[in-house]
Design a protein around this motif. Structure first.
Motif, PDB file in Angstrom:
ATOM      1  N   UNK A  15      36.368  28.744  50.016  1.00 53.78           N
ATOM      2  CA  UNK A  15      35.523  27.824  49.260  1.00 53.78           C
ATOM      3  C   UNK A  15      36.277  27.406  48.002  1.00 53.78           C
ATOM      4  N   UNK A  16      36.251  26.113  47.725  1.00 52.64           N
ATOM      5  CA  UNK A  16      36.902  25.600  46.534  1.00 52.64           C
ATOM      6  C   UNK A  16      35.942  25.707  45.362  1.00 52.64           C
ATOM      7  N   UNK A  17      36.304  26.492  44.373  1.00 56.16           N
ATOM      8  CA  UNK A  17      35.436  26.751  43.225  1.00 56.16           C
ATOM      9  C   UNK A  17      35.959  25.996  42.010  1.00 56.16           C
ATOM     10  N   UNK A  18      35.088  25.232  41.390  1.00 52.02           N
ATOM     11  CA  UNK A  18      35.497  24.407  40.258  1.00 52.02           C
ATOM     12  C   UNK A  18      35.054  24.968  38.913  1.00 52.02           C
ATOM     13  N   UNK A  19      34.139  25.959  38.932  1.00 50.14           N
ATOM     14  CA  UNK A  19      33.623  26.502  37.676  1.00 50.14           C
ATOM     15  C   UNK A  19      34.081  27.936  37.472  1.00 50.14           C
ATOM     16  N   UNK A  20      34.347  28.276  36.213  1.00 51.57           N
ATOM     17  CA  UNK A  20      34.706  29.640  35.849  1.00 51.57           C
ATOM     18  C   UNK A  20      33.499  30.401  35.336  1.00 51.57           C
ATOM     19  N   UNK A  21      33.754  31.563  34.742  1.00 57.92           N
ATOM     20  CA  UNK A  21      32.671  32.411  34.260  1.00 57.92           C
ATOM     21  C   UNK A  21      31.926  31.803  33.077  1.00 57.92           C
ATOM     22  N   UNK A  22      32.490  30.768  32.472  1.00 60.25           N
ATOM     23  CA  UNK A  22      31.814  30.140  31.336  1.00 60.25           C
ATOM     24  C   UNK A  22      30.475  29.526  31.749  1.00 60.25           C
ATOM     25  N   UNK A  23      30.301  29.222  33.044  1.00 63.85           N
ATOM     26  CA  UNK A  23      29.036  28.636  33.493  1.00 63.85           C
ATOM     27  C   UNK A  23      27.906  29.655  33.444  1.00 63.85           C
ATOM     28  N   UNK A  24      28.255  30.940  33.420  1.00 62.95           N
ATOM     29  CA  UNK A  24      27.222  31.965  33.308  1.00 62.95           C
ATOM     30  C   UNK A  24      26.559  31.932  31.940  1.00 62.95           C
ATOM     31  N   UNK A  25      27.226  31.293  30.972  1.00 62.61           N
ATOM     32  CA  UNK A  25      26.667  31.219  29.616  1.00 62.61           C
ATOM     33  C   UNK A  25      25.454  30.298  29.540  1.00 62.61           C
ATOM     34  N   UNK A  26      25.301  29.427  30.528  1.00 62.75           N
ATOM     35  CA  UNK A  26      24.191  28.460  30.479  1.00 62.75           C
ATOM     36  C   UNK A  26      23.276  28.563  31.703  1.00 62.75           C
ATOM     37  N   UNK A  27      23.616  29.406  32.643  1.00 67.54           N
ATOM     38  CA  UNK A  27      22.821  29.506  33.869  1.00 67.54           C
ATOM     39  C   UNK A  27      21.488  30.208  33.602  1.00 67.54           C
ATOM     40  N   UNK A  28      20.456  29.755  34.312  1.00 64.99           N
ATOM     41  CA  UNK A  28      19.143  30.410  34.236  1.00 64.99           C
ATOM     42  C   UNK A  28      19.073  31.607  35.184  1.00 64.99           C
ATOM     43  N   UNK A  29      19.788  31.495  36.301  1.00 62.08           N
ATOM     44  CA  UNK A  29      19.809  32.554  37.309  1.00 62.08           C
ATOM     45  C   UNK A  29      21.261  32.751  37.729  1.00 62.08           C
ATOM     46  N   UNK A  30      21.727  33.981  37.669  1.00 63.95           N
ATOM     47  CA  UNK A  30      23.092  34.309  38.085  1.00 63.95           C
ATOM     48  C   UNK A  30      23.004  35.209  39.312  1.00 63.95           C
ATOM     49  N   UNK A  31      23.677  34.823  40.387  1.00 65.81           N
ATOM     50  CA  UNK A  31      23.582  35.578  41.636  1.00 65.81           C
ATOM     51  C   UNK A  31      24.957  36.086  42.072  1.00 65.81           C
ATOM     52  N   UNK A  32      25.031  37.388  42.293  1.00 66.24           N
ATOM     53  CA  UNK A  32      26.217  37.998  42.900  1.00 66.24           C
ATOM     54  C   UNK A  32      25.831  38.298  44.345  1.00 66.24           C
ATOM     55  N   UNK A  33      26.229  37.467  45.302  1.00 67.72           N
ATOM     56  CA  UNK A  33      25.717  37.604  46.664  1.00 67.72           C
ATOM     57  C   UNK A  33      26.362  38.716  47.482  1.00 67.72           C
ATOM     58  N   UNK A  34      27.477  39.265  47.001  1.00 68.65           N
ATOM     59  CA  UNK A  34      28.172  40.268  47.802  1.00 68.65           C
ATOM     60  C   UNK A  34      29.268  40.898  46.948  1.00 68.65           C
ATOM     61  N   UNK A  35      29.761  42.044  47.385  1.00 71.28           N
ATOM     62  CA  UNK A  35      30.940  42.653  46.774  1.00 71.28           C
ATOM     63  C   UNK A  35      31.696  43.341  47.894  1.00 71.28           C
ATOM     64  N   UNK A  36      32.921  42.938  48.097  1.00 72.09           N
ATOM     65  CA  UNK A  36      33.676  43.348  49.278  1.00 72.09           C
ATOM     66  C   UNK A  36      34.144  44.800  49.235  1.00 72.09           C
ATOM     67  N   UNK A  37      34.366  45.341  48.056  1.00 69.21           N
ATOM     68  CA  UNK A  37      34.895  46.695  47.933  1.00 69.21           C
ATOM     69  C   UNK A  37      34.005  47.522  47.011  1.00 69.21           C
ATOM     70  N   UNK A  38      32.994  48.208  47.551  1.00 68.94           N
ATOM     71  CA  UNK A  38      32.077  48.967  46.712  1.00 68.94           C
ATOM     72  C   UNK A  38      32.770  50.006  45.836  1.00 68.94           C
ATOM     73  N   UNK A  39      33.900  50.523  46.294  1.00 70.86           N
ATOM     74  CA  UNK A  39      34.599  51.538  45.510  1.00 70.86           C
ATOM     75  C   UNK A  39      35.438  50.938  44.381  1.00 70.86           C
ATOM     76  N   UNK A  40      35.547  49.624  44.345  1.00 67.41           N
ATOM     77  CA  UNK A  40      36.388  48.954  43.348  1.00 67.41           C
ATOM     78  C   UNK A  40      35.542  48.422  42.197  1.00 67.41           C
ATOM     79  N   UNK A  41      35.881  48.821  40.999  1.00 67.21           N
ATOM     80  CA  UNK A  41      35.167  48.343  39.818  1.00 67.21           C
ATOM     81  C   UNK A  41      35.569  46.894  39.536  1.00 67.21           C
ATOM     82  N   UNK A  42      34.603  45.997  39.347  1.00 71.32           N
ATOM     83  CA  UNK A  42      34.940  44.603  39.026  1.00 71.32           C
ATOM     84  C   UNK A  42      35.669  44.507  37.691  1.00 71.32           C
ATOM     85  N   UNK A  43      36.278  43.378  37.444  1.00 69.71           N
ATOM     86  CA  UNK A  43      36.992  43.187  36.191  1.00 69.71           C
ATOM     87  C   UNK A  43      36.026  43.248  35.012  1.00 69.71           C
TER      88      UNK A  43
END
Length: 326
Positions: free
Chosen positions: A56-84
């Motif tokens: 998927x081609x993504x055009x927005x970075x994490x800065x969009x979370x600053x204005x979003x009303x709802x933020x969704x993390x739909x999945x995480x591929x490696x449960x043992x891996x801590x996100x950045x």
């Protein structure tokens, strides 16, 4: 009223199904285009690859979370891996300023790594229950629920439960009529309450390292339909009640009574799913004292009645023919 912005996070190795759920529900399935605005985000705008090789081609970075009303993390591929830390900080900041933060399926791990779920209720896929509890002991994991909501922190169980969770978010914002129209478009049930049990396998250990306990468990499995007293079980393995309880707890992690009840419930599930026996006969074959005690124990454990369980696996016709009360 302006549209609510829904930021959906694309992460490396994402699941196409989980990722598509919020995109479809809050996007093309909406009966009115001005209710939600979906924006795909990632840590850095780029081409993000899924686990099976889709992208998927993504055009927005994490800065969009600053204005979003709802933020969704739909999945995480490696449960043992801590996100950045950048991603975790962005989620914390979004929640602190008032956004709803949602973790679907294993996306719940990301919210947990951020510390947002400490001392709060949460749900995730049942297969990861033991792993999740070990990693995040401060989280109140609800392993039966399809989805949970605790102070704008929303989580769901695995796979299709994400649909129920997203429909409930629509229901909370715009009411049942809108949510029902979306469900019709998607040809899915309009409402399954969050407390409805996940239809999961709950394996009971087949064997242990204790030979006598293995013999006892094998005997009990072959005689679940019979009553059992602690004294008779102790006699079977030539132990005192206290010694038996200690050895059984070490071998299985639970008491003989709780183990027998779990085995009887598992046996009843098999009978409900694979036979046409009445609920009364299932209760008898599984070893419950009465149909009433069976129904109470079943619903207490799984949050649905035996009839509802059978309906989910066998279809409604059989259940209706049996006239079984919920």
């Amino acid at each position: 009223m302006s549209a609510l912005t829904v930021a959906v996070l694309a992460t490396d190795g994402f699941s196409p199904f989980h990722f598509s759920v919020p995109c479809i529900i809050f996007g093309q399935s909406m009966p009115q285009p001005d209710l939600f605005r979906v924006e795909i985000c990632a840590e850095k705008p780029a081409l993000v690859m899924s686990d099976p090789g889709l992208s998927v081609k993504v055009e927005h970075g994490l800065d969009r979370l600053d204005v979003a009303d709802i933020v969704i993390v739909p999945y995480w591929n490696q449960p043992e891996e801590r996100p950045s830390q950048a991603l975790l900080d962005a989620l914390i900041s979004a929640w602190q300023r008032g956004a709803e933060v949602v973790g679907l399926c294993l996306g719940t791990y990301v919210l947990a790594y951020a510390g947002l779920l400490n001392e709060r209720r949460a749900a995730t896929h049942w297969e990861y229950e033991a792993d999740f509890l070990e990693r995040f002991p401060a989280v109140h994991l609800d392993s039966n629920s399809l989805y949970t909501s605790d102070e704008r922190l929303i989580t769901s169980a695995g796979t299709a439960a994400g649909i129920d969770c997203c429909l409930n978010i629509i229901r909370e914002h715009y009411g049942s009529a809108v949510a029902n129209r979306v469900a019709r478009r998607m040809v899915v049930p309009p409402y399954r309450e969050g407390g409805q049990a996940q239809f999961i396998e709950r394996p009971v250990p087949e064997t242990s390292r204790d030979g006598k306990m293995n013999q006892l468990m094998d005997y009990l499995r072959r005689n679940l339909d019979k009553p059992h007293k602690l004294d008779s079980l102790a006699g079977f393995v030539s132990m005192s009640r206290r010694t038996l309880t200690r050895h059984f707890l070490k071998a299985t992690g639970t008491t003989p009574g709780d183990w027998i009840n779990a085995e009887r419930l598992q046996r009843s599930q098999e009978l409900l799913e694979t036979t046409d026996h009445s609920i009364e006969k299932v209760a008898e074959m599984a070893g419950f004292q009465s149909p009433v005690s069976f129904r109470q124990s079943f619903k207490s454990k799984f949050s649905v009645s035996p009839s509802e369980w059978r309906r989910a696996f066998r279809g409604p016709d059989l259940v209706e023919r049996q006239h079984d009360p919920a």
